[in-house]
Design an enzyme around this catalytic site. Structure first.
Site, PDB file in Angstrom:
ATOM      1  N   THR A 171      39.135  -9.654 -50.107  1.00  0.00           N
ATOM      2  CA  THR A 171      40.412  -9.146 -49.557  1.00  0.00           C
ATOM      3  C   THR A 171      40.450  -9.215 -48.032  1.00  0.00           C
ATOM      4  O   THR A 171      41.526  -9.127 -47.438  1.00  0.00           O
ATOM      5  CB  THR A 171      40.614  -7.673 -49.954  1.00  0.00           C
ATOM      6  OG1 THR A 171      39.576  -6.892 -49.328  1.00  0.00           O
ATOM      7  CG2 THR A 171      40.536  -7.492 -51.465  1.00  0.00           C
TER       8      THR A 171
ATOM      9  N   ASP B 232      28.929 -16.643 -38.680  1.00  0.00           N
ATOM     10  CA  ASP B 232      28.808 -15.213 -38.992  1.00  0.00           C
ATOM     11  C   ASP B 232      27.882 -14.542 -37.972  1.00  0.00           C
ATOM     12  O   ASP B 232      26.673 -14.792 -37.958  1.00  0.00           O
ATOM     13  CB  ASP B 232      28.251 -15.044 -40.424  1.00  0.00           C
ATOM     14  CG  ASP B 232      28.294 -13.590 -40.861  1.00  0.00           C
ATOM     15  OD1 ASP B 232      27.728 -12.734 -40.154  1.00  0.00           O
ATOM     16  OD2 ASP B 232      28.903 -13.315 -41.909  1.00  0.00           O
TER      17      ASP B 232
ATOM     18  N   ASP C  80      24.892 -12.499 -39.544  1.00  0.00           N
ATOM     19  CA  ASP C  80      23.858 -13.365 -40.124  1.00  0.00           C
ATOM     20  C   ASP C  80      23.071 -14.101 -39.039  1.00  0.00           C
ATOM     21  O   ASP C  80      21.850 -14.251 -39.142  1.00  0.00           O
ATOM     22  CB  ASP C  80      24.496 -14.385 -41.071  1.00  0.00           C
ATOM     23  CG  ASP C  80      24.897 -13.756 -42.403  1.00  0.00           C
ATOM     24  OD1 ASP C  80      24.441 -12.632 -42.685  1.00  0.00           O
ATOM     25  OD2 ASP C  80      25.666 -14.396 -43.139  1.00  0.00           O
TER      26      ASP C  80
HETATM   27  C1  PRP Z   1      32.060  -9.099 -38.956  1.00  0.00           C
HETATM   28  C2  PRP Z   1      32.190  -8.757 -37.490  1.00  0.00           C
HETATM   29  C3  PRP Z   1      33.287  -7.749 -37.492  1.00  0.00           C
HETATM   30  C4  PRP Z   1      34.173  -8.224 -38.590  1.00  0.00           C
HETATM   31  C5  PRP Z   1      35.351  -8.900 -37.976  1.00  0.00           C
HETATM   32  O1  PRP Z   1      31.375  -8.126 -39.638  1.00  0.00           O
HETATM   33  O2  PRP Z   1      31.019  -8.281 -36.933  1.00  0.00           O
HETATM   34  O3  PRP Z   1      32.846  -6.431 -37.717  1.00  0.00           O
HETATM   35  O4  PRP Z   1      33.419  -9.174 -39.356  1.00  0.00           O
HETATM   36  O5  PRP Z   1      36.253  -9.265 -38.950  1.00  0.00           O
HETATM   37  P1  PRP Z   1      37.695  -8.626 -39.043  1.00  0.00           P
HETATM   38  O6  PRP Z   1      38.265  -8.630 -37.672  1.00  0.00           O
HETATM   39  O7  PRP Z   1      38.398  -9.553 -39.977  1.00  0.00           O
HETATM   40  O8  PRP Z   1      37.565  -7.239 -39.609  1.00  0.00           O
HETATM   41  P2  PRP Z   1      31.003  -8.274 -41.192  1.00  0.00           P
HETATM   42  O9  PRP Z   1      32.061  -7.659 -42.049  1.00  0.00           O
HETATM   43  O10 PRP Z   1      30.674  -9.701 -41.486  1.00  0.00           O
HETATM   44  O11 PRP Z   1      29.755  -7.366 -41.352  1.00  0.00           O
HETATM   45  P3  PRP Z   1      28.292  -7.523 -40.708  1.00  0.00           P
HETATM   46  O12 PRP Z   1      28.426  -7.330 -39.226  1.00  0.00           O
HETATM   47  O13 PRP Z   1      27.531  -6.423 -41.362  1.00  0.00           O
HETATM   48  O14 PRP Z   1      27.753  -8.873 -41.057  1.00  0.00           O
HETATM   49  N1  URA Z   2      33.013 -12.221 -38.728  1.00  0.00           N
HETATM   50  C1  URA Z   2      32.140 -13.108 -38.213  1.00  0.00           C
HETATM   51  O1  URA Z   2      30.957 -12.798 -38.057  1.00  0.00           O
HETATM   52  N2  URA Z   2      32.593 -14.318 -37.859  1.00  0.00           N
HETATM   53  C2  URA Z   2      33.876 -14.692 -38.009  1.00  0.00           C
HETATM   54  O2  URA Z   2      34.229 -15.823 -37.658  1.00  0.00           O
HETATM   55  C3  URA Z   2      34.767 -13.761 -38.556  1.00  0.00           C
HETATM   56  C4  URA Z   2      34.310 -12.528 -38.899  1.00  0.00           C
END
Ligand code: PRP
Ligand code: URA
Length: 208
Positions: free
Chosen positions: A107, A199, A202
């Site tokens: 989502t 990411d 990651d």
């Molecule tokens: C990533 C990033 C943000 C989010 C941004 O986190 O660090 O927090 O995505 O996306 P948005 O603007 O669409 O909300 P993620 O959900 O991948 O989690 P992580 O940092 O634990 O990998």
């Molecule tokens: N979160 C990430 O880490 N990378 C993107 O490009 C979008 C969301």
């Protein structure tokens, strides 16, 4: 409307180009995230309030200024964690309050999973730290948590923003300025920023 500041500083742009590179390994990636966070902090703290203070030097008294407000650094877990050390180097007496929000892969909506904020706010200014502002869902949710906590002055410090996420954040929280190293082109069908860096979580933690 929230202001958006994009740093054109040569050091920021140089480091960001290495950060984006597909071959940059996690150790180097973490170092760059830390350094970029510090450089952006310089821009994001220009309007912090200071108060006069008299400092005894070896010769006499110098009339100086010191930070007045208590600052809270709020990394959004996980990826925001890597920005903390860089900002903390510059403001070592800041408090760090972690907020756990991840995006549901299907989502793309934010899901909150960690929040240990005490009942009453302990800081006057919060700097939300998260490298990626993609759809904006995570930043909007975190900002709302901090507003509910009672913090009035909030700033978002990221590295790369998508136009979609910036617009969403500006609409939801027009009082929260956004500091970035770059605004990228668009989000792809999976919600990743393009060209982006992949990411951010990651790539820091070696989990990709
Ligand atoms: C990533 C990033 C943000 C989010 C941004 O986190 O660090 O927090 O995505 O996306 P948005 O603007 O669409 O909300 P993620 O959900 O991948 O989690 P992580 O940092 O634990 O990998
Ligand atoms: N979160 C990430 O880490 N990378 C993107 O490009 C979008 C969301």
């Amino acid at each position: 409307m929230a202001e958006v500041y994009v740093s054109n500083h040569p050091l920021v742009q140089h480091k960001l180009s290495i950060l984006r590179h597909v071959d940059t390994e996690p150790k180097k990636f973490r170092q760059l995230v830390r350094e970029l966070a510090a450089l952006l902090t310089y821009e994001a703290t220009q309007d912090l309030t200071t108060a006069p203070v008299n400092i005894p030097t070896p010769l006499t008294t110098a009339h100086c200024r010191e930070l007045l407000e208590k600052i809270g650094l709020v990394p959004i877990l996980r990826a925001g964690l890597g920005m903390v050390e860089g900002v903390w180097e510059l403001m070592p007496s800041s408090e760090v309050w972690h907020i756990g929000v991840y995006r549901d892969e299907k989502t793309l909506k934010p899901v909150q999973y960690y929040n240990k904020l005490p009942v009453d706010p302990t800081v006057q200014v919060c700097m939300i730290l998260d490298p990626m502002l993609a759809t904006g869902g995570s930043a909007v949710a975190c900002t709302q948590i901090l507003k509910n906590w009672g913090v009035k002055k909030i700033k978002f410090v990221g590295l790369i923003g998508a136009p979609e996420g910036i617009a969403t954040m500006q609409q939801a929280h027009p009082d929260v300025p956004i500091y970035l190293a770059a605004i990228d082109d668009h989000l792809n069908e999976k919600g990743y920023i393009v060209p982006g860096l992949g990411d951010a979580g990651d790539r820091q933690f070696g989990t990709g």
